[in-house]
Design a protein around this motif. Structure first.
Motif, PDB file in Angstrom:
ATOM      1  N   GLN A   1       0.825  -1.247   0.146  1.00  0.00           N
ATOM      2  CA  GLN A   1      -0.048   0.002   0.116  1.00  0.00           C
ATOM      3  C   GLN A   1       0.723   1.382  -0.038  1.00  0.00           C
ATOM      4  OE1 GLN A   1      -2.382  -0.972   3.631  1.00  0.00           O
ATOM      5  NE2 GLN A   1      -4.177  -1.397   2.446  1.00  0.00           N
ATOM      6  N   THR A   2       1.915   1.159   0.690  1.00  0.00           N
ATOM      7  CA  THR A   2       2.999   2.258   0.833  1.00  0.00           C
ATOM      8  C   THR A   2       3.961   2.296  -0.071  1.00  0.00           C
ATOM      9  OG1 THR A   2       4.028   1.334   2.838  1.00  0.00           O
ATOM     10  CG2 THR A   2       2.019   2.870   3.229  1.00  0.00           C
ATOM     11  N   GLY A   3       4.223   1.464  -0.999  1.00  0.00           N
ATOM     12  CA  GLY A   3       5.541   1.215  -1.675  1.00  0.00           C
ATOM     13  C   GLY A   3       5.287   1.887  -3.272  1.00  0.00           C
ATOM     14  N   GLY A   4       4.299   2.350  -3.566  1.00  0.00           N
ATOM     15  CA  GLY A   4       3.965   2.885  -4.728  1.00  0.00           C
ATOM     16  C   GLY A   4       4.061   1.675  -5.994  1.00  0.00           C
ATOM     17  N   SER A   5       5.039   1.959  -6.810  1.00  0.00           N
ATOM     18  CA  SER A   5       5.146   0.933  -8.073  1.00  0.00           C
ATOM     19  C   SER A   5       6.515   0.080  -7.832  1.00  0.00           C
ATOM     20  CB  SER A   5       5.431   1.532  -9.312  1.00  0.00           C
ATOM     21  OG  SER A   5       6.386   2.588  -9.138  1.00  0.00           O
ATOM     22  N   LEU A  18      -6.247   1.273  -5.172  1.00  0.00           N
ATOM     23  CA  LEU A  18      -7.077   1.239  -3.634  1.00  0.00           C
ATOM     24  C   LEU A  18      -7.138  -0.419  -3.295  1.00  0.00           C
ATOM     25  CD1 LEU A  18      -9.939   3.454  -4.775  1.00  0.00           C
ATOM     26  CD2 LEU A  18      -8.212   4.158  -3.165  1.00  0.00           C
ATOM     27  N   TYR A  19      -6.885  -1.136  -3.876  1.00  0.00           N
ATOM     28  CA  TYR A  19      -6.954  -2.782  -3.532  1.00  0.00           C
ATOM     29  C   TYR A  19      -5.629  -3.135  -3.443  1.00  0.00           C
ATOM     30  CZ  TYR A  19     -11.936  -2.332  -3.779  1.00  0.00           C
ATOM     31  OH  TYR A  19     -13.341  -2.045  -3.675  1.00  0.00           O
ATOM     32  N   LYS A  20      -4.367  -2.563  -3.352  1.00  0.00           N
ATOM     33  CA  LYS A  20      -3.132  -3.175  -3.317  1.00  0.00           C
ATOM     34  C   LYS A  20      -3.202  -4.043  -2.042  1.00  0.00           C
ATOM     35  CE  LYS A  20       0.052  -0.591  -6.198  1.00  0.00           C
ATOM     36  NZ  LYS A  20       1.304   0.562  -6.267  1.00  0.00           N
ATOM     37  N   GLY A  21      -2.707  -5.217  -2.133  1.00  0.00           N
ATOM     38  CA  GLY A  21      -2.699  -5.939  -0.743  1.00  0.00           C
ATOM     39  C   GLY A  21      -3.910  -6.653  -0.565  1.00  0.00           C
ATOM     40  N   PHE A  63      -9.247  12.557   4.227  1.00  0.00           N
ATOM     41  CA  PHE A  63      -9.429  11.164   3.609  1.00  0.00           C
ATOM     42  C   PHE A  63     -10.001  11.376   2.175  1.00  0.00           C
ATOM     43  CE2 PHE A  63     -12.698   8.175   2.622  1.00  0.00           C
ATOM     44  CZ  PHE A  63     -12.034   7.052   2.864  1.00  0.00           C
ATOM     45  N   ILE A  64     -10.723  12.267   2.065  1.00  0.00           N
ATOM     46  CA  ILE A  64     -11.224  12.341   0.429  1.00  0.00           C
ATOM     47  C   ILE A  64      -9.894  12.832  -0.529  1.00  0.00           C
ATOM     48  CG2 ILE A  64     -12.969  13.816  -1.071  1.00  0.00           C
ATOM     49  CD1 ILE A  64     -14.293  11.830   0.703  1.00  0.00           C
ATOM     50  N   SER A  65      -9.195  13.729  -0.130  1.00  0.00           N
ATOM     51  CA  SER A  65      -8.099  14.278  -0.748  1.00  0.00           C
ATOM     52  C   SER A  65      -7.221  12.940  -1.092  1.00  0.00           C
ATOM     53  CB  SER A  65      -7.267  15.121  -0.143  1.00  0.00           C
ATOM     54  OG  SER A  65      -8.294  16.202   0.085  1.00  0.00           O
ATOM     55  N   VAL A  66      -6.691  12.031  -0.170  1.00  0.00           N
ATOM     56  CA  VAL A  66      -6.087  10.914  -0.253  1.00  0.00           C
ATOM     57  C   VAL A  66      -6.378  10.020  -1.061  1.00  0.00           C
ATOM     58  CG1 VAL A  66      -4.583   9.100   0.903  1.00  0.00           C
ATOM     59  CG2 VAL A  66      -4.674  11.490   1.887  1.00  0.00           C
ATOM     60  N   PHE A  67      -7.813   9.771  -0.831  1.00  0.00           N
ATOM     61  CA  PHE A  67      -8.386   8.903  -1.794  1.00  0.00           C
ATOM     62  C   PHE A  67      -8.620   9.328  -3.254  1.00  0.00           C
ATOM     63  CE2 PHE A  67     -12.349   7.344  -3.922  1.00  0.00           C
ATOM     64  CZ  PHE A  67     -12.542   5.906  -3.334  1.00  0.00           C
ATOM     65  N   LYS A  68      -8.691  10.689  -3.652  1.00  0.00           N
ATOM     66  CA  LYS A  68      -8.637  11.071  -5.220  1.00  0.00           C
ATOM     67  C   LYS A  68      -7.239  11.043  -5.492  1.00  0.00           C
ATOM     68  CE  LYS A  68     -12.815  14.253  -4.577  1.00  0.00           C
ATOM     69  NZ  LYS A  68     -13.006  15.706  -4.704  1.00  0.00           N
ATOM     70  N   THR A  69      -6.269  11.230  -4.685  1.00  0.00           N
ATOM     71  CA  THR A  69      -4.808  11.330  -5.143  1.00  0.00           C
ATOM     72  C   THR A  69      -4.439   9.898  -5.529  1.00  0.00           C
ATOM     73  OG1 THR A  69      -4.063  12.956  -3.690  1.00  0.00           O
ATOM     74  CG2 THR A  69      -2.521  11.670  -4.745  1.00  0.00           C
ATOM     75  N   THR A 110      -6.707   1.348   2.498  1.00  0.00           N
ATOM     76  CA  THR A 110      -5.333   2.029   1.934  1.00  0.00           C
ATOM     77  C   THR A 110      -5.281   3.266   1.973  1.00  0.00           C
ATOM     78  OG1 THR A 110      -5.887   0.252   0.052  1.00  0.00           O
ATOM     79  CG2 THR A 110      -4.788   2.082  -0.583  1.00  0.00           C
ATOM     80  N   VAL A 111      -6.379   4.093   2.099  1.00  0.00           N
ATOM     81  CA  VAL A 111      -6.104   5.473   2.461  1.00  0.00           C
ATOM     82  C   VAL A 111      -5.662   5.712   3.933  1.00  0.00           C
ATOM     83  CG1 VAL A 111      -7.385   7.572   3.070  1.00  0.00           C
ATOM     84  CG2 VAL A 111      -8.026   6.087   0.978  1.00  0.00           C
TER      85      VAL A 111
END
Length: 339
Positions: A22-26, A250-253, A234-240, A217-218
């Motif tokens: 979730q936190t490791g990006g790509s 949003l579903y990583k992991g 929460f909404i800002s991170v979700f949109k990002t 994830t957020v």
């Protein structure tokens, strides 16, 4: 509390993989890639980094969940002792009670989750002098930098996960137990064999994670040390996340999380039901536990009089379940008031 302890030990490595994804990006292409890279770079025991805080926190979480679940059911007028096959508890009351328990546990859970996420997310970064040395160091430095309220960063995200998650958790569990009760024409829910509680618990664990996973994830993003997300809502991170990584981000992991929920949540509900059987035998109230340490020795010879059908019959699984009952009965005796 016991069920929470067992659950956390079993599932923690998979939880670490989830947070790293979730936190490791790509950085990782999937859970297996994340596992192999983490193993190669940091060793096996790095998967248990930060375990002590959630180990204690999970016991408090499970205790608060089940206690608040009981209180909300009582408030809604649920009487499971009086409920029968022909007059069951209204299902909506059980789901609502689950949501209430999730709301109550959020305040306990948020600081634990924050410390856990920050310690786990460090595996995505090179070791520097800025790395946390452990849970206590993480707590102290978080309070020093952000104040005491900083420990509750991500509280809304945790709430967005816990309320619908626990509605699904308790709802699916109770639905599974009721299906078995109806299929076997059992008059009372307590007559359902204990192994079915493990199976229902497995399904409940998958539902708990699958339904609100984007909120988790957020939460992980907000609670990590990534400066980009710490000041966002929460909404800002979700949109990002949606913009940069798409719905998949949003579903990583999610896959490995649902997979590890199968055994761990089976254990939670299994030991919860075993404990309730112990209490129904009266050992919480009677004076047997007051005899002290000798109960640890004598308890294995104390054969409970609960009908064998409650333990799955006389086969291997039934004997294993019965053995688990005796072990938890020993704990029940030892922890009785006045012991």
């Amino acid at each position: 509390m016991v069920s929470g302890f067992i659950c956390k030990v079993v599932e923690y490595p998979a939880d670490t993989i989830k947070v790293l994804e979730q936190t490791g990006g790509s950085r990782f292409s999937g859970p297996l890639d994340c596992f192999s890279k983490t193993l190669a770079e940091s060793g096996f025991f790095s998967l248990y980094r930060g375990l002590s805080a959630p180990l204690l926190g999970s016991m408090a979480e499970c205790a608060s969940l089940f206690v608040s679940y009981g209180y909300v059911k009582k408030f809604l007028g649920v009487d499971e002792e009086a409920a029968t096959l022909s007059a069951p508890v209204p299902f909506w009351k059980l789901v609502l009670a689950g949501g209430g328990s999730g709301f109550a546990s959020t305040c306990v859970l948020t600081p634990v989750e924050l410390i856990k996420c920050r310690l786990q997310a460090q595996l995505n970064q090179p070791t520097t002098s800025q790395s946390y040395r452990g849970p206590i160091d993480c707590i102290l430095r978080t309070v020093r930098a952000e104040g005491v309220t900083g420990l509750w960063r991500g509280n809304l995200s945790t709430l967005a996960r816990e309320v619908p998650g626990n509605m699904a958790w308790f709802g699916v569990y109770e639905a599974g137990m009721r299906l078995v009760q109806e299929a076997q024409q059992l008059e009372k829910k307590k007559d359902v064999a204990l192994q079915w509680s493990a199976l229902s618990g497995s399904a409940a664990g998958v539902a708990y994670w699958a339904l609100p996973f984007p909120a988790d994830t957020v939460k992980s993003k907000i609670q990590s040390t990534d400066a980009r997300f710490q000041s966002q809502s929460f909404i800002s991170v979700f949109k990002t996340i949606l913009k940069e990584e798409g719905v998949k981000g949003l579903y990583k992991g999610c896959g490995i999380t649902c997979l590890r929920a199968i055994p761990s949540h089976a254990l939670i509900f299994y030991f919860y039901e075993v404990w309730m059987v112990c209490r129904s035998r009266g050992h919480w109230k009677d004076g047997v536990g007051r005899c002290g340490w000798w109960t640890w020795i004598t308890c294995p010879w104390y054969i409970p009089k609960t009908p064998p059908s409650r333990f799955g019959g006389a086969g291997f699984l039934g004997q294993l379940t019965r053995a688990g009952f005796v072990g938890c009965q020993c704990l029940s005796l030892r922890l009785s008031p006045g012991s």
